[in-house]
Structure formats: structure tokens, C-alpha cells
Design a protein around this motif. Structure first.
Motif, PDB file in Angstrom:
ATOM      1  N   LYS A  29     -61.156  65.722-113.738  1.00  0.00           N
ATOM      2  CA  LYS A  29     -61.565  66.880-114.528  1.00  0.00           C
ATOM      3  C   LYS A  29     -61.921  66.515-115.972  1.00  0.00           C
ATOM      4  CE  LYS A  29     -61.039  69.888-111.274  1.00  0.00           C
ATOM      5  NZ  LYS A  29     -62.192  70.666-110.755  1.00  0.00           N
ATOM      6  N   GLY A  30     -61.743  65.245-116.325  1.00  0.00           N
ATOM      7  CA  GLY A  30     -62.086  64.794-117.673  1.00  0.00           C
ATOM      8  C   GLY A  30     -61.105  65.231-118.743  1.00  0.00           C
ATOM      9  N   ILE A  31     -59.867  65.515-118.353  1.00  0.00           N
ATOM     10  CA  ILE A  31     -58.870  65.978-119.332  1.00  0.00           C
ATOM     11  C   ILE A  31     -57.642  65.075-119.357  1.00  0.00           C
ATOM     12  CG2 ILE A  31     -59.603  68.392-119.295  1.00  0.00           C
ATOM     13  CD1 ILE A  31     -57.364  68.986-117.339  1.00  0.00           C
ATOM     14  N   TYR A  32     -57.786  63.852-118.842  1.00  0.00           N
ATOM     15  CA  TYR A  32     -56.668  62.901-118.906  1.00  0.00           C
ATOM     16  C   TYR A  32     -56.384  62.614-120.372  1.00  0.00           C
ATOM     17  CZ  TYR A  32     -53.789  58.857-117.700  1.00  0.00           C
ATOM     18  OH  TYR A  32     -52.741  57.976-117.554  1.00  0.00           O
ATOM     19  N   PRO A  33     -55.159  62.855-120.846  1.00  0.00           N
ATOM     20  CA  PRO A  33     -54.904  62.879-122.295  1.00  0.00           C
ATOM     21  C   PRO A  33     -54.865  61.535-123.002  1.00  0.00           C
ATOM     22  CG  PRO A  33     -52.871  63.274-121.085  1.00  0.00           C
ATOM     23  CD  PRO A  33     -53.978  63.248-120.066  1.00  0.00           C
ATOM     24  N   ILE A  34     -54.440  60.461-122.336  1.00  0.00           N
ATOM     25  CA  ILE A  34     -54.256  59.187-123.026  1.00  0.00           C
ATOM     26  C   ILE A  34     -55.582  58.710-123.624  1.00  0.00           C
ATOM     27  CG2 ILE A  34     -53.662  56.747-122.744  1.00  0.00           C
ATOM     28  CD1 ILE A  34     -51.567  57.518-120.764  1.00  0.00           C
ATOM     29  N   GLY A  35     -55.528  58.401-124.932  1.00  0.00           N
ATOM     30  CA  GLY A  35     -56.720  57.945-125.637  1.00  0.00           C
ATOM     31  C   GLY A  35     -57.460  59.051-126.350  1.00  0.00           C
ATOM     32  N   LYS A  36     -57.120  60.301-126.079  1.00  0.00           N
ATOM     33  CA  LYS A  36     -57.777  61.433-126.722  1.00  0.00           C
ATOM     34  C   LYS A  36     -56.998  61.841-127.980  1.00  0.00           C
ATOM     35  CE  LYS A  36     -60.229  63.750-122.928  1.00  0.00           C
ATOM     36  NZ  LYS A  36     -60.320  62.606-122.051  1.00  0.00           N
ATOM     37  N   LYS A  37     -57.702  62.481-128.914  1.00  0.00           N
ATOM     38  CA  LYS A  37     -57.063  62.993-130.120  1.00  0.00           C
ATOM     39  C   LYS A  37     -56.083  64.102-129.728  1.00  0.00           C
ATOM     40  CE  LYS A  37     -59.618  60.423-132.820  1.00  0.00           C
ATOM     41  NZ  LYS A  37     -59.030  59.270-133.536  1.00  0.00           N
ATOM     42  N   MET A  38     -54.881  64.046-130.288  1.00  0.00           N
ATOM     43  CA  MET A  38     -53.845  65.014-129.938  1.00  0.00           C
ATOM     44  C   MET A  38     -54.284  66.446-130.216  1.00  0.00           C
ATOM     45  SD  MET A  38     -51.205  63.513-128.575  1.00  0.00           S
ATOM     46  CE  MET A  38     -49.811  64.631-128.787  1.00  0.00           C
ATOM     47  N   GLU A  39     -55.001  66.640-131.314  1.00  0.00           N
ATOM     48  CA  GLU A  39     -55.404  68.003-131.675  1.00  0.00           C
ATOM     49  C   GLU A  39     -56.436  68.581-130.713  1.00  0.00           C
ATOM     50  OE1 GLU A  39     -58.794  66.692-134.970  1.00  0.00           O
ATOM     51  OE2 GLU A  39     -56.948  67.678-135.616  1.00  0.00           O
ATOM     52  N   ARG A  40     -57.095  67.710-129.923  1.00  0.00           N
ATOM     53  CA  ARG A  40     -58.112  68.188-128.986  1.00  0.00           C
ATOM     54  C   ARG A  40     -57.578  68.328-127.563  1.00  0.00           C
ATOM     55  NH1 ARG A  40     -63.839  65.367-129.763  1.00  0.00           N
ATOM     56  NH2 ARG A  40     -64.316  67.237-128.540  1.00  0.00           N
ATOM     57  N   ILE A  41     -56.308  67.992-127.362  1.00  0.00           N
ATOM     58  CA  ILE A  41     -55.707  68.107-126.033  1.00  0.00           C
ATOM     59  C   ILE A  41     -55.140  69.513-125.864  1.00  0.00           C
ATOM     60  CG2 ILE A  41     -53.880  67.283-124.503  1.00  0.00           C
ATOM     61  CD1 ILE A  41     -54.114  64.564-125.911  1.00  0.00           C
ATOM     62  N   SER A  42     -55.577  70.190-124.808  1.00  0.00           N
ATOM     63  CA  SER A  42     -55.096  71.537-124.511  1.00  0.00           C
ATOM     64  C   SER A  42     -54.062  71.470-123.389  1.00  0.00           C
ATOM     65  CB  SER A  42     -56.262  72.446-124.097  1.00  0.00           C
ATOM     66  OG  SER A  42     -55.780  73.679-123.581  1.00  0.00           O
ATOM     67  N   THR A  43     -52.810  71.719-123.749  1.00  0.00           N
ATOM     68  CA  THR A  43     -51.767  71.704-122.714  1.00  0.00           C
ATOM     69  C   THR A  43     -51.989  72.816-121.693  1.00  0.00           C
ATOM     70  OG1 THR A  43     -50.333  73.035-124.151  1.00  0.00           O
ATOM     71  CG2 THR A  43     -50.056  70.640-124.221  1.00  0.00           C
ATOM     72  N   LYS A  44     -52.562  73.927-122.110  1.00  0.00           N
ATOM     73  CA  LYS A  44     -52.853  75.021-121.185  1.00  0.00           C
ATOM     74  C   LYS A  44     -53.873  74.600-120.134  1.00  0.00           C
ATOM     75  CE  LYS A  44     -50.109  78.073-122.964  1.00  0.00           C
ATOM     76  NZ  LYS A  44     -48.906  78.504-122.196  1.00  0.00           N
ATOM     77  N   SER A  45     -54.845  73.798-120.553  1.00  0.00           N
ATOM     78  CA  SER A  45     -55.843  73.310-119.599  1.00  0.00           C
ATOM     79  C   SER A  45     -55.215  72.367-118.582  1.00  0.00           C
ATOM     80  CB  SER A  45     -56.977  72.592-120.341  1.00  0.00           C
ATOM     81  OG  SER A  45     -57.680  73.493-121.163  1.00  0.00           O
ATOM     82  N   LEU A  46     -54.298  71.523-119.049  1.00  0.00           N
ATOM     83  CA  LEU A  46     -53.598  70.621-118.139  1.00  0.00           C
ATOM     84  C   LEU A  46     -52.785  71.421-117.120  1.00  0.00           C
ATOM     85  CD1 LEU A  46     -52.256  67.958-120.683  1.00  0.00           C
ATOM     86  CD2 LEU A  46     -54.295  67.803-119.267  1.00  0.00           C
ATOM     87  N   GLU A  47     -52.051  72.417-117.602  1.00  0.00           N
ATOM     88  CA  GLU A  47     -51.237  73.249-116.710  1.00  0.00           C
ATOM     89  C   GLU A  47     -52.119  73.989-115.706  1.00  0.00           C
ATOM     90  OE1 GLU A  47     -47.651  74.264-119.918  1.00  0.00           O
ATOM     91  OE2 GLU A  47     -49.163  75.768-119.394  1.00  0.00           O
ATOM     92  N   ARG A  48     -53.224  74.526-116.178  1.00  0.00           N
ATOM     93  CA  ARG A  48     -54.116  75.318-115.311  1.00  0.00           C
ATOM     94  C   ARG A  48     -54.691  74.457-114.184  1.00  0.00           C
ATOM     95  NH1 ARG A  48     -56.539  77.545-119.046  1.00  0.00           N
ATOM     96  NH2 ARG A  48     -58.249  76.074-119.334  1.00  0.00           N
ATOM     97  N   GLU A  49     -55.132  73.253-114.487  1.00  0.00           N
ATOM     98  CA  GLU A  49     -55.737  72.397-113.466  1.00  0.00           C
ATOM     99  C   GLU A  49     -54.698  71.905-112.456  1.00  0.00           C
ATOM    100  OE1 GLU A  49     -58.808  71.883-112.748  1.00  0.00           O
ATOM    101  OE2 GLU A  49     -59.481  73.098-114.441  1.00  0.00           O
ATOM    102  N   LEU A  50     -53.529  71.523-112.932  1.00  0.00           N
ATOM    103  CA  LEU A  50     -52.492  71.038-112.025  1.00  0.00           C
ATOM    104  C   LEU A  50     -51.968  72.156-111.125  1.00  0.00           C
ATOM    105  CD1 LEU A  50     -50.471  68.679-114.406  1.00  0.00           C
ATOM    106  CD2 LEU A  50     -52.034  68.015-112.575  1.00  0.00           C
ATOM    107  N   SER A  51     -51.897  73.377-111.656  1.00  0.00           N
ATOM    108  CA  SER A  51     -51.387  74.501-110.877  1.00  0.00           C
ATOM    109  C   SER A  51     -52.330  74.915-109.751  1.00  0.00           C
ATOM    110  CB  SER A  51     -51.120  75.701-111.796  1.00  0.00           C
ATOM    111  OG  SER A  51     -50.085  75.404-112.714  1.00  0.00           O
ATOM    112  N   LYS A  52     -53.573  74.452-109.809  1.00  0.00           N
ATOM    113  CA  LYS A  52     -54.526  74.754-108.731  1.00  0.00           C
ATOM    114  C   LYS A  52     -54.213  73.972-107.460  1.00  0.00           C
ATOM    115  CE  LYS A  52     -58.451  75.826-111.779  1.00  0.00           C
ATOM    116  NZ  LYS A  52     -59.804  75.377-112.228  1.00  0.00           N
ATOM    117  N   HIS A  53     -53.434  72.904-107.584  1.00  0.00           N
ATOM    118  CA  HIS A  53     -53.092  72.079-106.420  1.00  0.00           C
ATOM    119  C   HIS A  53     -52.289  72.926-105.433  1.00  0.00           C
ATOM    120  CE1 HIS A  53     -51.480  68.852-103.982  1.00  0.00           C
ATOM    121  NE2 HIS A  53     -52.212  67.967-104.648  1.00  0.00           N
TER     122      HIS A  53
END
Length: 245
Positions: free
Chosen positions: A62-86
Motif C-alpha cells: 500500500k506504500g505506507i511502510y513507515p521505516i525510512g519515512k518522515k515521522m510527521e508524514r506517517i499516519s497511524t490511522k492509515s496504518l490501522e485502517r489498512e491492517l484492519s481490512k485483513h
């Protein structure tokens, strides 16, 4: 008077120090980069079908793997939303730490029954009464349900029975199979003893199993576990046993 003034000064200095320390602790560098992701998967004793590699793969795809990304641009809500679709994940919680790490905690859906119906349907039923696909690959022993099993009967009546078994260590270990007859009466296949248990309708199943447990302790332990071929619990306050020929 002087002591009060000195005490006030000390208190003001202490308050100022704490304010600076808290501000410094919470301040995040504008260019801080995520250096690590901690993954915690709960309920692996009951359901070991989700792996950390699979979760990482979902986020990378989904292009939202956090490692290497700026912390301020990481959306924890987006991570939760994508994982909860499983389909095998019940809940996902994500948060950031001041040290530049993203923590992900996943709760799996817990299967309580494995249904293999005579109509060809094959699935798990989870602890919230919803259907799970057969590819869940549960690592723990689950009671198998066979016979004339309709999903409506599974999700209503068998769900209550399955929750009881799952929460009761003795019966969860003792009952190996639930067989549903055409009239929705129930037969149980125990793990210990070469006999069938005829439960009848599922009404009052807790009372029926309590009588059976008492019979196991006071009866079968003395006469032997293989003396009877069938134990009937259908009628209240009595147990009808059929001797093995």
C-alpha cells in the motif's frame, strides 16, 4: 519570611525546569525519520495464522511502510485502517514513540469451531460469531462440526455452544466433534472414551454437560470408559446409557 521567599524561588525554578524538560521530551525534530517498527501479534496461542512478514508486506504494497519515512508524514490511522481490512484481523492499534519508532499491535480473530458441513461448506466460526475462511490455518485444536449444518444455525445456536466450550478447559479438551443431525439434534464425539454422547437439542446444554461430567467422575471412572456405546442426555435429570454389545 526569608524562608518563604526562598521556598517560593525553589518552587518556581523546579516548575520552570519541569516545563523545559517536558517540552524538550515532546519536541520532535522536523526531519526525524522512522528508524524502526515494532510489531506485536496477540492471541498466537489460539490463532497463529498471521505473520509479521505478511503484515509488513501489506503495508509495503500500500506504500505506507513507515521505516525510512518522515515521522510527521506517517499516519497511524492509515496504518490501522489498512491492517484492519485483513479478514483475519480483529483490531489494529498503531502509535509513534519520541525515539522515532512506530509500534503496531494486532489482535487476531480467534476461531472457536471448524465447520465441515455435509452441504460442502467449509469454514471457521470465530469468537464474535462471524465466519472466517478455511485458509485461516488455525494452529490450535478446534472442535470440528459435521453433519447437516446451516450457517444460520452455526452463527446463532452453535456459536453459543462453541463459546462455552472455548471458555471451559475441561470440555474444550474433551469434545472432539459435534455432529448435527437432520432435526438439529446434537451428537458429541469425546476424545476420551469409545462412546457417543447424545445431547438432543442445544437447550440447557450447560445442565446436560454438568450431569455428564458428574457421571464421568462417579460412573465411568469405576465401570470403565468403554463399557457404553451411547450416553443419552436428552431428558432432564436422567442419563440413559446403552451398553456395548
Amino acid at each position: 519570611m526569608i524562608k518563604r521567599i526562598l521556598l517560593s524561588i525553589v518552587m518556581l525554578v523546579l516548575i520552570a525546569y519541569l516545563a523545559v524538560a517536558i517540552t524538550a521530551f515532546n519536541r520532535k525534530p522536523a526531519d526525524q525519520t522512522c528508524r524502526d517498527m515494532e510489531l506485536v501479534i496477540k492471541d498466537t496461542a489460539y490463532a497463529g495464522f498471521i505473520t509479521k512478514e505478511e503484515l509488513k508486506g501489506i503495508l509495503q504494497q500500500k506504500g505506507i511502510y513507515p521505516i525510512g519515512k518522515k515521522m510527521e508524514r506517517i499516519s497511524t490511522k492509515s496504518l490501522e485502517r489498512e491492517l484492519s481490512k485483513h479478514p483475519l484481523i480483529d483490531e489494529a492499534e498503531c502509535y509513534k514513540t519520541p525515539s522515532g519508532k512506530v509500534c503496531v499491535e494486532v489482535t487476531q480473530r480467534i476461531p472457536i469451531l471448524r465447520v465441515m458441513s455435509a452441504n460442502g461448506q467449509n469454514y471457521y466460526l470465530d469468537n464474535k460469531g462471524t465466519i472466517m475462511p478455511p485458509e485461516a490455518k488455525c494452529v490450535a485444536h478446534r472442535v470440528i462440526v459435521t453433519g447437516n449444518v446451516e450457517k444460520s444455525f452455526t452463527m446463532k445456536d452453535l456459536y453459543k455452544f462453541g463459546v462455552f466450550l472455548h471458555n471451559n478447559k475441561f470440555w474444550d479438551a474433551q469434545i472432539e466433534q459435534i455432529h448435527v443431525l437432520p432435526d438439529q439434534n446434537i451428537e458429541l464425539v469425546p476424545r476420551v472414551g469409545d462412546h457417543l454422547v447424545y445431547l438432543g437439542k442445544l437447550e440447557n446444554f450447560e445442565d446436560k454437560l454438568a450431569r455428564l461430567k458428574e457421571f464421568y467422575k462417579k460412573g465411568l471412572n469405576r465401570v470403565g470408559w468403554n463399557k457404553y456405546s451411547r450416553i443419552n442426555l436428552e431428558f432432564s435429570n436422567q442419563i440413559i446409557c446403552t451398553k456395548r454389545e
